[in-house]
Design an enzyme around this catalytic site. Structure first.
Site, PDB file in Angstrom:
ATOM      1  N   LYS A   1      44.167  -1.537  17.986  1.00 43.30           N
ATOM      2  CA  LYS A   1      45.471  -1.471  17.352  1.00 43.30           C
ATOM      3  C   LYS A   1      46.227  -2.776  17.449  1.00 43.30           C
ATOM      4  O   LYS A   1      46.987  -3.027  16.174  1.00 43.30           O
ATOM      5  CB  LYS A   1      46.068  -0.350  17.954  1.00 43.30           C
ATOM      6  CG  LYS A   1      47.774  -0.369  17.746  1.00 43.30           C
ATOM      7  CD  LYS A   1      48.375   0.802  18.388  1.00 43.30           C
ATOM      8  CE  LYS A   1      48.912   0.522  19.847  1.00 43.30           C
ATOM      9  NZ  LYS A   1      50.252  -0.084  19.889  1.00 43.30           N
ATOM     10  N   ASN A   2      46.255  -3.307  18.343  1.00 45.09           N
ATOM     11  CA  ASN A   2      47.354  -4.418  18.435  1.00 45.09           C
ATOM     12  C   ASN A   2      46.619  -5.757  17.972  1.00 45.09           C
ATOM     13  O   ASN A   2      47.487  -6.725  17.658  1.00 45.09           O
ATOM     14  CB  ASN A   2      47.763  -4.750  20.086  1.00 45.09           C
ATOM     15  CG  ASN A   2      48.529  -3.581  20.462  1.00 45.09           C
ATOM     16  OD1 ASN A   2      48.971  -2.714  19.722  1.00 45.09           O
ATOM     17  ND2 ASN A   2      48.995  -3.567  21.950  1.00 45.09           N
TER      18      ASN A   2
ATOM     19  N   ARG B   1      58.333  -0.817  16.577  1.00 44.63           N
ATOM     20  CA  ARG B   1      58.795  -2.013  16.665  1.00 44.63           C
ATOM     21  C   ARG B   1      57.974  -3.106  16.217  1.00 44.63           C
ATOM     22  O   ARG B   1      58.416  -4.133  15.999  1.00 44.63           O
ATOM     23  CB  ARG B   1      59.513  -1.866  18.021  1.00 44.63           C
ATOM     24  CG  ARG B   1      58.462  -2.317  19.391  1.00 44.63           C
ATOM     25  CD  ARG B   1      59.174  -2.139  20.679  1.00 44.63           C
ATOM     26  NE  ARG B   1      60.213  -3.492  20.356  1.00 44.63           N
ATOM     27  CZ  ARG B   1      60.054  -4.786  20.156  1.00 44.63           C
ATOM     28  NH1 ARG B   1      58.875  -5.249  20.101  1.00 44.63           N
ATOM     29  NH2 ARG B   1      61.014  -5.470  20.061  1.00 44.63           N
TER      30      ARG B   1
ATOM     31  N   CYS C   1      62.934   0.355  23.672  1.00 39.12           N
ATOM     32  CA  CYS C   1      62.101   1.690  23.585  1.00 39.12           C
ATOM     33  C   CYS C   1      61.788   2.189  25.001  1.00 39.12           C
ATOM     34  O   CYS C   1      62.442   1.518  25.832  1.00 39.12           O
ATOM     35  CB  CYS C   1      60.876   1.544  22.872  1.00 39.12           C
ATOM     36  SG  CYS C   1      59.885   0.393  23.606  1.00 39.12           S
TER      37      CYS C   1
ATOM     38  N   ARG D   1      63.231  -4.965  24.867  1.00 40.92           N
ATOM     39  CA  ARG D   1      62.477  -5.574  23.849  1.00 40.92           C
ATOM     40  C   ARG D   1      62.898  -6.695  22.868  1.00 40.92           C
ATOM     41  O   ARG D   1      63.258  -6.330  21.665  1.00 40.92           O
ATOM     42  CB  ARG D   1      61.539  -4.408  22.972  1.00 40.92           C
ATOM     43  CG  ARG D   1      61.091  -3.218  24.062  1.00 40.92           C
ATOM     44  CD  ARG D   1      59.612  -3.328  24.406  1.00 40.92           C
ATOM     45  NE  ARG D   1      58.569  -3.928  23.669  1.00 40.92           N
ATOM     46  CZ  ARG D   1      57.597  -3.248  23.137  1.00 40.92           C
ATOM     47  NH1 ARG D   1      57.531  -1.971  23.070  1.00 40.92           N
ATOM     48  NH2 ARG D   1      56.712  -4.031  22.643  1.00 40.92           N
TER      49      ARG D   1
ATOM     50  N   ASP E   1      49.482  -3.050  29.476  1.00 46.28           N
ATOM     51  CA  ASP E   1      49.134  -1.726  28.732  1.00 46.28           C
ATOM     52  C   ASP E   1      48.337  -0.862  29.480  1.00 46.28           C
ATOM     53  O   ASP E   1      47.733   0.263  29.050  1.00 46.28           O
ATOM     54  CB  ASP E   1      48.507  -2.104  27.375  1.00 46.28           C
ATOM     55  CG  ASP E   1      49.588  -2.580  26.480  1.00 46.28           C
ATOM     56  OD1 ASP E   1      50.971  -2.421  26.850  1.00 46.28           O
ATOM     57  OD2 ASP E   1      49.302  -3.327  25.381  1.00 46.28           O
TER      58      ASP E   1
ATOM     59  N   ARG F   1      49.733   7.661  18.401  1.00 42.51           N
ATOM     60  CA  ARG F   1      49.814   6.171  18.030  1.00 42.51           C
ATOM     61  C   ARG F   1      49.081   5.074  18.580  1.00 42.51           C
ATOM     62  O   ARG F   1      48.797   4.284  17.416  1.00 42.51           O
ATOM     63  CB  ARG F   1      51.320   5.765  18.622  1.00 42.51           C
ATOM     64  CG  ARG F   1      52.560   6.429  18.231  1.00 42.51           C
ATOM     65  CD  ARG F   1      53.871   5.815  18.762  1.00 42.51           C
ATOM     66  NE  ARG F   1      53.706   4.339  18.546  1.00 42.51           N
ATOM     67  CZ  ARG F   1      54.279   3.631  19.632  1.00 42.51           C
ATOM     68  NH1 ARG F   1      54.842   3.854  20.505  1.00 42.51           N
ATOM     69  NH2 ARG F   1      54.150   2.118  19.420  1.00 42.51           N
TER      70      ARG F   1
HETATM   71  N1  EPU Z   1      60.281 -10.979  25.399  1.00 39.95           N
HETATM   72  C1  EPU Z   1      61.376 -11.609  25.183  1.00 39.95           C
HETATM   73  N2  EPU Z   1      62.051 -12.341  23.992  1.00 39.95           N
HETATM   74  C2  EPU Z   1      61.099 -12.015  22.911  1.00 39.95           C
HETATM   75  C3  EPU Z   1      59.827 -11.457  23.073  1.00 39.95           C
HETATM   76  C4  EPU Z   1      59.449 -10.796  24.088  1.00 39.95           C
HETATM   77  O1  EPU Z   1      62.020 -12.084  26.221  1.00 39.95           O
HETATM   78  O2  EPU Z   1      61.622 -12.623  21.855  1.00 39.95           O
HETATM   79  C5  EPU Z   1      59.626 -10.622  26.636  1.00 39.95           C
HETATM   80  C6  EPU Z   1      59.527  -9.091  26.465  1.00 39.95           C
HETATM   81  O3  EPU Z   1      60.928  -8.361  26.822  1.00 39.95           O
HETATM   82  C7  EPU Z   1      58.588  -8.862  27.657  1.00 39.95           C
HETATM   83  C8  EPU Z   1      57.632 -10.037  27.398  1.00 39.95           C
HETATM   84  O4  EPU Z   1      58.479 -11.012  26.787  1.00 39.95           O
HETATM   85  O5  EPU Z   1      59.082  -9.121  28.739  1.00 39.95           O
HETATM   86  C9  EPU Z   1      56.512  -9.868  26.786  1.00 39.95           C
HETATM   87  O6  EPU Z   1      56.747  -9.298  25.459  1.00 39.95           O
HETATM   88  P1  EPU Z   1      55.634  -9.524  24.359  1.00 39.95           P
HETATM   89  O7  EPU Z   1      56.732 -10.144  23.176  1.00 39.95           O
HETATM   90  O8  EPU Z   1      54.359 -10.079  24.409  1.00 39.95           O
HETATM   91  O9  EPU Z   1      55.529  -7.878  23.726  1.00 39.95           O
HETATM   92  P2  EPU Z   1      55.406  -7.535  22.330  1.00 39.95           P
HETATM   93  O10 EPU Z   1      54.570  -8.565  21.404  1.00 39.95           O
HETATM   94  O11 EPU Z   1      56.400  -6.969  21.871  1.00 39.95           O
HETATM   95  C10 EPU Z   1      52.808  -6.536  22.507  1.00 39.95           C
HETATM   96  C11 EPU Z   1      51.877  -5.469  22.545  1.00 39.95           C
HETATM   97  C12 EPU Z   1      52.519  -4.443  23.584  1.00 39.95           C
HETATM   98  C13 EPU Z   1      52.097  -5.075  24.849  1.00 39.95           C
HETATM   99  C14 EPU Z   1      52.935  -6.236  24.805  1.00 39.95           C
HETATM  100  C15 EPU Z   1      52.371  -7.144  26.063  1.00 39.95           C
HETATM  101  C16 EPU Z   1      51.593  -4.959  20.094  1.00 39.95           C
HETATM  102  C17 EPU Z   1      51.852  -4.295  18.791  1.00 39.95           C
HETATM  103  N3  EPU Z   1      52.202  -4.809  21.267  1.00 39.95           N
HETATM  104  O12 EPU Z   1      54.088  -6.301  22.356  1.00 39.95           O
HETATM  105  O13 EPU Z   1      51.444  -3.180  23.306  1.00 39.95           O
HETATM  106  O14 EPU Z   1      52.474  -4.238  25.900  1.00 39.95           O
HETATM  107  O15 EPU Z   1      52.487  -7.073  23.735  1.00 39.95           O
HETATM  108  O16 EPU Z   1      51.153  -7.387  26.277  1.00 39.95           O
HETATM  109  O17 EPU Z   1      50.844  -5.958  20.168  1.00 39.95           O
HETATM  110  C18 EPU Z   1      51.083  -0.890  23.665  1.00 39.95           C
HETATM  111  O18 EPU Z   1      50.021  -1.067  22.725  1.00 39.95           O
HETATM  112  O19 EPU Z   1      51.366   0.057  24.053  1.00 39.95           O
HETATM  113  C19 EPU Z   1      52.144  -1.961  23.667  1.00 39.95           C
HETATM  114  C20 EPU Z   1      53.429  -1.811  24.175  1.00 39.95           C
END
Ligand code: EPU
Length: 422
Positions: free
Chosen positions: A22-23, A93, A117, A122, A309, A401
């Site tokens: 998915k990701n 998101r 969320c 996030r 995850d 999801r």
């Molecule tokens: N963060 C910031 N600023 C930003 C972006 C992120 O401070 O601008 C922080 C976040 O709050 C968090 C950390 O950085 O503490 C890591 O977040 P990240 O941006 O890596 O998360 P994401 O890209 O929004 C993806 C996956 C998530 C997974 C996370 C971490 C997808 C669609 N989502 O989210 O997957 O938990 O990376 O590995 O790729 C899931 O599949 O259930 C899921 C939540």
């Protein structure tokens, strides 16, 4: 609304096939925006998040069609409405990952700010900072991120680290935008998750020039244009890890097909320490447990560390361990909605800030529980497989999801899960 009734305890055995990631699929679908024409993606899982992403691309002007099981065709000949509406972004998101490619393709993008969320705040500040570094003008209006680069983007050296380490979708956004920027971009402290490597490989197949793939330093030489692509996404390491825990928690034996152990070493190492056998076998592995569940201390980290995850699923497993374990969530410190629900099933978990102390219990007992987010819900299904009696899990849409009809994959292995619409 669908609910699950799960009858336990069961012992799982047999063979199960992991779906496409998915990701990896979500940012790769967004990447097709960069190349006018028809792209064809294989192994795209049939999930509600993928449907939402398809709907979003449709709103932008793309034509999205399911060609066959797992194959998705995206015709991005026309992208004439570079707007990610709140109505769609609030449902998923990860929609934020259209921001970079839209900006690079159209010179402008308006994308609703994703809210928080169930797993935390996030923020998207790092996405914004990275795109600003490439020359985008960005401001916030009525809850929308308005990004403009009418004269194109320019390559730069960018540091993408944040207080919780690297950002997966932030790296995806800047990487995609940089492929069409003038000159060379270096992303330092890039996320090196396998899903980012898959995105970078797909972009290279589209004609991008990215090196350093799989490392924390991505180097992108901008190109004039990208071409449509035929590409197959990698297997879902989180679905695979969930099946591994299913084998472990039920003292079962599962052959897990289409699973890349190299992407999952932290989880596999933890399982082995817990007393679970994991053996490579062809394009997958065999996972089994015969002895007791041993304790383990887990700290979630960016890849190649233990994935956030899989935190909830492993907590379900450790709740039946022979002693005390500690699970520390370093990526999303508030990702703990499953703690109270598992305790309703007679687990003994105590949250202390970002840590959860897991005192192993002899058995879990069925209860009505509430799914809160995707991975927390998976943890409840796993706990229910091992619990005595019938567990009812509400709000199953969270599971849908990220897992393709999980009950249809687990029931042939010996699970007793029924889906009911109430
Ligand atoms: N963060 C910031 N600023 C930003 C972006 C992120 O401070 O601008 C922080 C976040 O709050 C968090 C950390 O950085 O503490 C890591 O977040 P990240 O941006 O890596 O998360 P994401 O890209 O929004 C993806 C996956 C998530 C997974 C996370 C971490 C997808 C669609 N989502 O989210 O997957 O938990 O990376 O590995 O790729 C899931 O599949 O259930 C899921 C939540």
């Amino acid at each position: 609304m669908d609910i699950f009734r799960v009858e336990g305890p069961v012992r799982l055995s047999g063979s199960v096939t992991v779906s496409g990631s998915k990701n990896a699929s979500l940012p790769i679908m967004a990447a097709t925006i960069l190349a006018p024409g028809k792209s064809s993606l294989a192994a795209i899982p049939n999930l509600s998040d993928i449907s939402v992403c398809g709907e979003l691309l449709g709103e932008l002007g793309c034509k999205v069609t399911r060609e066959s099981q797992g194959r998705l065709c995206i015709d991005a000949t026309t992208v004439d409405n570079p707007v990610g509406e709140y109505e769609i972004v609030r449902r998923m998101r990860a929609s934020i990952c259209i921001l970079g490619p839209l900006l690079a393709r159209c010179g402008r993008a308006e994308v609703s700010m994703p809210g928080g969320c169930a797993i935390g705040d996030r923020p998207v500040n790092l996405h914004v900072r990275g795109l600003q570094a490439l020359g985008a003008e960005i401001h916030l209006k009525n809850g929308y991120i308005i990004a403009e680069a009418p004269n194109g983007l320019t390559g730069r050296d960018i540091f993408m680290g944040g207080p919780f380490g690297s950002t997966v979708l932030g790296t995806a956004n800047v990487l995609m935008a940089a492929t069409l920027a003038k000159g060379r971009t270096v992303i330092e402290s890039a996320a090196c998750e396998p899903e980012i490597a898959d995105l970078a490989n797909c972009l290279n197949a589209m004609g991008a020039r990215i090196t350093g793939i799989g490392s924390h330093r991505l180097i992108i030489e901008g190109v004039e244009q990208l071409r449509p692509v035929r590409y197959k996404v990698i297997p879902d390491r989180i679905e695979a890890g969930t099946f591994m825990v299913a084998a472990a928690i039920t003292a079962g034996e599962l052959r897990i097909e289409n699973c890349r152990l190299d992407d999952m070493m932290a989880a596999v190492d933890t399982l082995r320490n817990i007393g679970v056998t994991v053996e490579t076998d062809g394009n997958g592995c065999v996972v089994s447990r015969t002895g007791p569940i041993k304790t383990a201390d887990i700290t979630t980290q960016p890849y190649p560390g233990f994935p956030t995850d899989l935190q909830a699923q492993f907590m379900a497993l450790l709740s039946l361990a022979d002693g005390n374990s500690v699970v520390i969530e370093k990526i999303f410190p508030d990702r703990s909605m499953h703690v109270a629900e598992l305790n309703r099933m007679a687990a003994n978990l105590r949250k202390e800030g970002p840590a959860v102390i897991v005192a192993g219990v002899k058995k879990l007992i069925a209860a009505p529980v509430m799914a809160s987010d995707l991975r927390a819900s998976a943890a409840l299904v796993l706990a229910a497989l091992a619990a005595e009696g019938e567990t009812t899990i509400n709000r199953v849409y969270h599971i849908d999801r990220g897992y393709e009809r999980i009950e249809e994959k687990l029931n042939p292995l010996g699970a007793k899960i029924t889906r009911e619409n109430i």
